[in-house]
Motif scaffolding. Structure first.
Motif, PDB file in Angstrom:
ATOM      1  N   GLN A   1      39.615  -7.462 -27.422  1.00  0.00           N
ATOM      2  CA  GLN A   1      39.965  -6.166 -26.810  1.00  0.00           C
ATOM      3  C   GLN A   1      39.409  -6.053 -25.393  1.00  0.00           C
ATOM      4  OE1 GLN A   1      37.891  -6.900 -29.290  1.00  0.00           O
ATOM      5  NE2 GLN A   1      36.049  -5.897 -28.551  1.00  0.00           N
ATOM      6  N   ARG A   2      38.286  -6.730 -25.089  1.00  0.00           N
ATOM      7  CA  ARG A   2      37.737  -6.667 -23.728  1.00  0.00           C
ATOM      8  C   ARG A   2      38.369  -7.717 -22.807  1.00  0.00           C
ATOM      9  NH1 ARG A   2      33.195  -8.848 -20.887  1.00  0.00           N
ATOM     10  NH2 ARG A   2      32.112  -9.666 -22.710  1.00  0.00           N
ATOM     11  N   PHE A   3      38.794  -8.848 -23.363  1.00  0.00           N
ATOM     12  CA  PHE A   3      39.300  -9.944 -22.536  1.00  0.00           C
ATOM     13  C   PHE A   3      40.822  -9.964 -22.488  1.00  0.00           C
ATOM     14  CE2 PHE A   3      35.087 -11.655 -23.124  1.00  0.00           C
ATOM     15  CZ  PHE A   3      34.875 -12.465 -22.014  1.00  0.00           C
ATOM     16  N   ALA A   4      41.357 -10.280 -21.298  1.00  0.00           N
ATOM     17  CA  ALA A   4      42.754 -10.702 -21.177  1.00  0.00           C
ATOM     18  C   ALA A   4      42.709 -12.145 -20.692  1.00  0.00           C
ATOM     19  CB  ALA A   4      43.496  -9.830 -20.177  1.00  0.00           C
ATOM     20  N   ARG A   5      43.227 -13.056 -21.508  1.00  0.00           N
ATOM     21  CA  ARG A   5      43.204 -14.484 -21.159  1.00  0.00           C
ATOM     22  C   ARG A   5      44.519 -14.789 -20.458  1.00  0.00           C
ATOM     23  NH1 ARG A   5      44.794 -19.053 -23.218  1.00  0.00           N
ATOM     24  NH2 ARG A   5      43.402 -20.868 -23.197  1.00  0.00           N
ATOM     25  N   ILE A   6      44.423 -15.220 -19.216  1.00  0.00           N
ATOM     26  CA  ILE A   6      45.648 -15.370 -18.414  1.00  0.00           C
ATOM     27  C   ILE A   6      45.774 -16.787 -17.873  1.00  0.00           C
ATOM     28  CG2 ILE A   6      46.676 -14.631 -16.209  1.00  0.00           C
ATOM     29  CD1 ILE A   6      46.027 -11.822 -17.051  1.00  0.00           C
ATOM     30  N   ASP A   7      46.964 -17.342 -18.038  1.00  0.00           N
ATOM     31  CA  ASP A   7      47.272 -18.682 -17.549  1.00  0.00           C
ATOM     32  C   ASP A   7      47.323 -18.635 -16.011  1.00  0.00           C
ATOM     33  OD1 ASP A   7      48.260 -21.164 -17.025  1.00  0.00           O
ATOM     34  OD2 ASP A   7      50.187 -20.855 -18.041  1.00  0.00           O
TER      35      ASP A   7
END
Ligand code: TYD
Length: 207
Positions: free
Chosen positions: A181-187
């Protein structure tokens, strides 16, 4: 009113600084009050500690001394810039924050996650970002971008061996998996505009 705190994280060469700047510009264009800052640094005291940490002169620091110095720099930055900015209702965009200490001094250097978090509790009363954007990039692509950027002149920490940076990358992945919920993992592959579009989509969840 409290503002919004967004941090960018990832290994060297993932494009954090570029993406942090593009996000700041996009949010300002929407009329938002945005402070763009970075770690280590962001205040005069923290920038002085940055110079100590990243200089390639002298013997450098062991992982525990390094963790203490990063925590001290962060304490000054949080107290003098980040908390006051959030308190006036503005957006803080920070190029690296606590999770870099967890990944580099922890995953890379071997300091326990509990100890890094304890230092953060003492220094910064445990402040966490509302959103942490983790930019991920294959190691060979990151190495290619760094060769173009640094021309072989990396700082003390960036210049550590591939095994260290592999442990850092793994640690970031663990943190993102543990706190979805805290992280957005982005390519982070592709050109900056493509990556920026992915970042904006993630930020819309919180902004
Ligand atoms: P930075 O200038 O952001 O480097 P880069 O542009 O390569 O990402 O950060 C300087 C270095 O400091 C980088 O190698 C990561 C390291 N670092 C830590 O080891 N711990 C920390 O807590 C932070 C904030 C940075």
């Amino acid at each position: 009113m409290t503002g919004l705190f967004i941090a960018f994280e990832g290994g060297e060469g993932a494009g954090k600084s570029t993406q942090a700047r593009l996000l700041a510009e996009a949010l300002r264009a929407q009329g938002r009050d945005v402070v763009l800052t970075r770690e280590p640094g962001g205040t005069a005291g923290a920038e002085a500690i940055r110079a100590l940490l990243l200089s390639t002169e002298g013997e450098g620091w062991g992982p525990r001394a390094e963790a203490l110095l990063f925590a001290a720099a962060r304490a000054d930055h949080v107290e003098r810039l980040i908390r006051p900015t959030l308190a006036r209702g503005a957006i803080v965009i920070c190029d690296r924050f606590l999770d870099s200490s967890r990944a580099y001094q922890g995953g890379g250097g071997g300091v326990s996650d509990e100890d890094v978090l304890a230092l953060h509790a003492i220094g910064s009363e445990g402040l966490l970002p509302d959103l942490t954007v983790l930019l991920t990039l294959a190691p060979d692509e990151a190495a290619h971008r760094l060769a173009l950027r640094d021309q072989g002149q990396s700082d003390r920490i960036g210049g550590r061996d591939a095994a260290y940076h592999a442990r850092v990358a793994k640690a970031f992945e663990r943190f993102a998996a543990a706190e979805p919920q805290r992280f957005a993992r982005i390519d982070a592959a592709g050109d900056p505009a493509q990556v920026h579009a992915r970042v904006l989509a993630a930020v819309e969840r919180v902004a």
